[in-house]
Design a protein around this motif. Structure first.
Motif, mmCIF file in Angstrom:
data_model
loop_
_atom_site.group_PDB
_atom_site.id
_atom_site.type_symbol
_atom_site.label_atom_id
_atom_site.label_comp_id
_atom_site.label_asym_id
_atom_site.label_seq_id
_atom_site.Cartn_x
_atom_site.Cartn_y
_atom_site.Cartn_z
ATOM 1 N N TYR A 816 16.080 55.644 67.877
ATOM 2 C CA TYR A 816 17.502 55.692 67.609
ATOM 3 C C TYR A 816 18.233 56.379 68.754
ATOM 4 O O TYR A 816 17.655 57.164 69.509
ATOM 5 C CB TYR A 816 17.779 56.422 66.291
ATOM 6 N N ASN A 820 24.028 62.604 68.581
ATOM 7 C CA ASN A 820 24.418 62.652 67.175
ATOM 8 C C ASN A 820 25.768 61.974 66.938
ATOM 9 O O ASN A 820 26.804 62.619 66.753
ATOM 10 C CB ASN A 820 24.472 64.105 66.697
ATOM 11 N N GLY A 822 26.382 60.292 64.291
ATOM 12 C CA GLY A 822 26.683 60.414 62.873
ATOM 13 C C GLY A 822 27.587 61.591 62.546
ATOM 14 O O GLY A 822 28.198 61.633 61.473
ATOM 15 N N SER A 827 28.114 55.597 59.558
ATOM 16 C CA SER A 827 27.057 54.726 60.053
ATOM 17 C C SER A 827 27.522 53.302 60.293
ATOM 18 O O SER A 827 27.042 52.625 61.204
ATOM 19 C CB SER A 827 25.879 54.729 59.078
ATOM 20 N N GLU A 828 28.478 52.830 59.477
ATOM 21 C CA GLU A 828 28.927 51.446 59.649
ATOM 22 C C GLU A 828 29.867 51.283 60.842
ATOM 23 O O GLU A 828 30.227 50.160 61.199
ATOM 24 C CB GLU A 828 29.622 50.942 58.377
ATOM 25 N N SER A 831 26.818 50.678 66.126
ATOM 26 C CA SER A 831 25.668 49.767 66.082
ATOM 27 C C SER A 831 24.601 50.275 67.028
ATOM 28 O O SER A 831 24.854 50.465 68.225
ATOM 29 C CB SER A 831 26.102 48.349 66.486
ATOM 30 N N ASP A 832 23.411 50.483 66.501
ATOM 31 C CA ASP A 832 22.283 50.982 67.297
ATOM 32 C C ASP A 832 21.230 49.885 67.442
ATOM 33 O O ASP A 832 20.048 50.115 67.281
ATOM 34 C CB ASP A 832 21.686 52.215 66.607
ATOM 35 N N PRO A 864 15.327 57.684 59.384
ATOM 36 C CA PRO A 864 16.756 57.356 59.470
ATOM 37 C C PRO A 864 17.401 58.023 60.675
ATOM 38 O O PRO A 864 17.051 59.135 61.058
ATOM 39 C CB PRO A 864 17.323 57.893 58.164
ATOM 40 N N GLY A 867 23.016 60.962 60.741
ATOM 41 C CA GLY A 867 24.293 60.497 60.227
ATOM 42 C C GLY A 867 24.185 59.271 59.357
ATOM 43 O O GLY A 867 25.169 58.830 58.771
ATOM 44 N N ARG A 868 22.968 58.663 59.304
ATOM 45 C CA ARG A 868 22.794 57.495 58.450
ATOM 46 C C ARG A 868 22.240 57.923 57.102
ATOM 47 O O ARG A 868 21.504 58.891 57.001
ATOM 48 C CB ARG A 868 21.838 56.490 59.103
#
Length: 869
Positions: A816, A820, A822, A827-828, A831-832, A864, A867-868
């Motif tokens: 990932y 940070n 997040g 999260s939306e 895009s990772d 995860p 932040g997700r």
């Protein structure tokens, strides 16, 4: 169709339409016709495949090409031999003069076999026999016309040292000049024209060997004119007429730099040779024509010629045990090296090595086969260097030079037992010098510089130069002097604690003196392009220019990339005028230009350049990097990550230079980061979205730096757009820290300024993160493999490598973005994903999806991203 070989013994084997197509393709590029221009090709896009099945009916034989020749063909083969080990014949056996070749056609000496095979020892025995027979039968008849030729032959065959051989060559030149003055004093008549053509041909070759280019060209023209007339009455002169065309082509290619003329002469040589010329002769002219085409930037033509050359030898050498087969495969490897197609080069080197190892097993005492194996090992070490593995390349080069030195010592102890001792020792010495100076290149141009070590390697190479062939000694000496001067003159730093400007200046003065002597000796002596580049680098480092006008390096590099300027160093009426982006420079020249550009970027203020000059230089450096990756991009292949590793320090240099400008050009930096990690041209995505790029630089000899680039295109919701470049704290740029952050829940904090901007970002599309780096391995899972599997990456929207099992693509999701996001974005809103990078695993034979891949780790639990949910 008779050229399609039957594979194996016993019943004839079927052959495919593809094999027939390849054979026709090779023949049409081998045999030129001025009256017809045949067209051929596949009928449609769906090529299909079908097979021809030769009959096995009793009493019916299938016509096929054979390795055997009749007596006429065998004599023509010996008379027209262009080489024994892939080098020009005059570099291998200067004593094998055209007059002796013609005698072989006329007198039918006894042949060992009827195969298209030869070796230098067998040819030398023929020459010694003829010289001995003449000496035994000669009765002081000074009027005997051919006596002087046998005297020349005897002297050359019995020259024990390089110095003796050069003295004999100069003596022969003097005698032939007196015999055939220019202009001619009388008409020789048709009967004497054949003898005159043979001698003028040999005189031209001797001028050629002694680097007297203008005299060689004039003499070749005279010889060809007389061959053309004499061959009409004496058809047995046609093979020598063809050989003379080939020799003239070698002159145009290697000394005159007239590559279009060289290609014409090689094609004419194949056309002049009557009947079906011997395959070794055709193969030699084809791969020399391929080399000339590459120097013109015609890589497609070059590839076709190299393929035809390989086909010529494989058609007559199904066992792959002919020296010319090994030589053609080796030169094909070097052709691939020049185009930065290193995996293809490795395969061709390995195929060539198998041929010469087989020949060496059959003849353990052959020095020629051992020399070829050393050259192949040298090529494999070069591949390691251009794959970014400098330490492995140095290890291979050091082992190679030790082996060569031990072989030379053994040769010296048994020198009296070897007939061609002088030539053989020169070839070993040349291999030694070449391998030692490449060791220095690893440290001078490599990612981890050590200028003291480089200077010492060049010193050792210079010490051995007097032992190499004289024809190549001068050019190599000049180049080594300038490279050693560069290593000594590099600015004092941790990488160069022993800067010695005084000695560097003395070396440049020595080189200038040598160059002046060569100009006087040869009337004109254009420097090789790679030497001219190093000369400019050395002078600039030593003189530390205060203005652009005084900056010799800038005044050389800038015109080289300018499409309105002729190619650097050309001394030809046919100088090609193309920008470097069209790839007319070879691999060594590109590397030296890139090295010179990095020096200009680091010292542009001290060396009197403007910021615009430095920006232009940065663009030149990028063009050079792109020229290295161009062959793969044009072919639609996945970019070699090893090549990108080699290029990475140069990309890092231009990135760091532009990142330090005020304000930094963020959009250009985004593009450079893409090319450095993907090796492909950057095209803006169709869907407009904000982009966040992480890029880590490690310029040559400097500490690593990390950058976060934010590029937001203006929209109604985000007027004006945003472009920001953030230099990260040093502790955040450590490779281990970044890898831990990308695989654990402990992400690194974002710079405060960037975090504030991202938190207030008003944009419909989610933020796209680009950070995965196949070159350094950041964000790329290390997939365990066994001997049957290798990792491959398809980059930048190129043809993806097939995925062999479903788990492969999901492996990317275990890494990932290491910062940070997040903390500032839901999260939306970002895009990772893989950002254009597709991980695939290619197999020699892909297993069924249900099969277990040996040594695979068990599936890891999903971690995860920060932040997700």
């Amino acid at each position: 169709m008779t050229a399609i070989p039957q594979r194996g013994t016993g019943s004839p084997q079927p052959f495919s339409a593809s094999e027939l197509f390849r054979t026709i393709d090779g023949n049409l590029h081998t045999i030129r016709s001025d009256r017809q221009s045949p067209e051929y090709g596949w009928i449609g896009e769906d090529q299909g495949e079908f097979f021809f099945h030769p009959t096995t009916q009793a009493g019916v034989t299938w016509p096929r090409q054979t390795r055997e020749l009749d007596s006429v063909g065998q004599k023509q083969l010996l008379a027209i031999i262009p080489s024994t080990m892939g080098n020009w014949w005059a570099d291998e056996m200067i004593w094998f003069m055209p007059a002796l070749r013609h005698e072989i056609i006329v007198r039918e000496p006894k042949m060992r076999s009827t195969e298209q095979y030869f070796d230098i020892e067998a040819i030398r025995r023929i020459a010694l026999e003829r010289a001995a027979d003449h000496k035994a039968n000669y009765k002081e008849d000074s009027a005997r016309e051919e006596h002087f030729r046998y005297d020349h032959l005897h002297r050359l065959l019995h020259a024990k040292t390089l110095k003796e051989q050069v003295a004999v060559i100069d003596l022969i030149i003097q005698q032939l000049e007196c015999r055939y003055p220019q202009p001619a004093t009388e008409d020789p008549g048709r009967d004497a024209m054949a003898e005159r053509a043979l001698d003028l041909h040999y005189l031209a070759v001797l001028y050629h060997v002694r680097k007297r280019a203008s005299e060689a060209r004039a003499c070749y023209e005279r010889a060809l004119a007389e061959y053309k007339v004499a061959a009409e009455q004496k058809p047995n002169l046609r093979p020598l007429y063809a050989l003379c065309q080939m020799d003239y082509g070698v002159l145009c290619q290697t000394i005159l730099n007239q590559f279009a003329d060289a290609r014409s002469h090689f094609a004419a040589a194949r056309e002049i040779a009557e009947g079906r010329p011997p395959a070794p002769f055709v193969a030699f002219t084809l791969y020399k024509e391929a080399e000339a085409a590459r120097r013109m930037g015609a890589f497609g033509v070059s590839d076709r010629c190299m393929k035809s050359a390989c086909d010529q030898m494989i058609d007559i050498d199904a066992e792959r045990a002919h020296p010319m087969t090994g030589a053609v495969l080796k030169y094909n490897a070097w052709a691939c090296m020049e185009q930065c197609r290193f995996e293809q080069a490795r395969q061709s080197f390995e195929a060539s090595r198998q041929v010469f190892q087989k020949l060496l097993t059959r003849n353990p005492n052959s020095a020629n086969y051992q020399i070829e194996l050393f050259h192949i090992q040298h090529g494999l070490a070069m591949i390691e260097r251009f794959q970014g593995r400098d330490e492995e390349a140095i290890r291979m080069f050091r082992g190679l030079t030790e082996d060569i030195a031990a072989t030379v010592q053994s040769l010296d102890n048994s020198g009296d037992l070897l007939a061609n001792f002088a030539e053989t020792r020169q070839l070993y010495a040349e291999r030694y010098v070449n391998s030692v100076d490449r060791q220095g290149d690893c440290r001078l141009y490599g990612a981890i510089p050590d200028y003291t070590e480089a200077a010492d390697d060049y010193r050792r190479a210079l010490r051995a130069v007097p032992n190499i062939p004289e024809g190549r000694r001068e050019a190599i000496t000049l180049d080594l002097l300038y490279r050693r001067a560069i290593a000594l003159a590099m600015p004092a730093s941790a990488n160069n604690p022993n800067q010695n400007l005084t000695l560097a200046k003395l070396l440049c003065d020595q080189a200038a003196s040598l160059e002046e002597q060569l100009v006087k000796k040869y009337s004109v002596y254009p420097l090789l392009r790679k030497t001219a580049i190093n000369k400019a680098i050395a002078h600039t480092l030593i003189h530390n220019p205060a203005t652009a006008a005084e900056n010799e390096l800038w005044n050389l590099i800038h015109p080289t990339f300018d499409s309105a300027s002729p190619i650097l160093g050309e001394n030809s009426r046919d100088s090609v005028r193309l920008p470097l982006a069209t790839k007319e420079l070879d691999r060594d020249e590109i590397e030296r230009l890139m090295f010179g550009c990095t020096l200009l970027l680091r010292n542009w203020k001290q060396w009197g350049l403007t910021e615009l000059d430095a920006l232009t230089c940065c663009d030149h450096l990028r063009a050079a990097c792109r020229s290295a990756t161009r062959p793969a991009r044009l072919a639609g292949r996945a970019i070699d990550t090893g090549l990108l590793k080699y290029l990475r320090p140069f990309y890092d240099e231009m990135f760091q230079f532009k990142a330090e400008l005020s304000p930094p050009p963020v959009k250009e930096l985004v593009e450079i980061a893409w090319e450095a990690t993907r090796g492909a041209s950057y095209r803006k995505p169709k869907e407009i979205a904000p982009i966040l790029v992480f890029y880590r630089t490690v310029p040559r000899g400097r500490a690593p730096s990390g950058y976060l680039l934010l590029d937001v295109t203006a929209t109604p919701g985000q007027p004006g757009g945003i472009t920001q470049c953030h230099l990260l704290d040093e502790e955040w740029c450590d490779e281990n820290t970044l890898n831990r952050a990308s695989t654990s829940g402990s992400s690194l904090p974002l710079p405060r300024g960037l975090a504030r901007v991202l938190a207030g970002l008003q944009y419909e599309a989610p933020l796209e993160c680009r950070w995965r780096d196949p070159v350094t391995g950041l964000g790329i899972p290390q997939v365990p493999t066994n001997g049957e599997w290798t990792n491959n990456y398809a980059l930048g929207g190129l043809v993806p490598v097939p995925v062999a099992f479903p788990q492969a693509t999901s492996l990317l999701d275990r890494h990932y973005f290491p910062f940070n996001l997040g903390a500032v974005l839901p999260s939306e809103r970002f895009s990772d994903r893989a950002d254009g990078l597709a991980l695939g695993i290619a197999a020699r034979s892909a297993p069924a999806p249900s099969e277990q891949i040996p040594h695979m780790r068990p599936a890891l639990p999903t971690i995860p991203a920060p932040g997700r949910p």
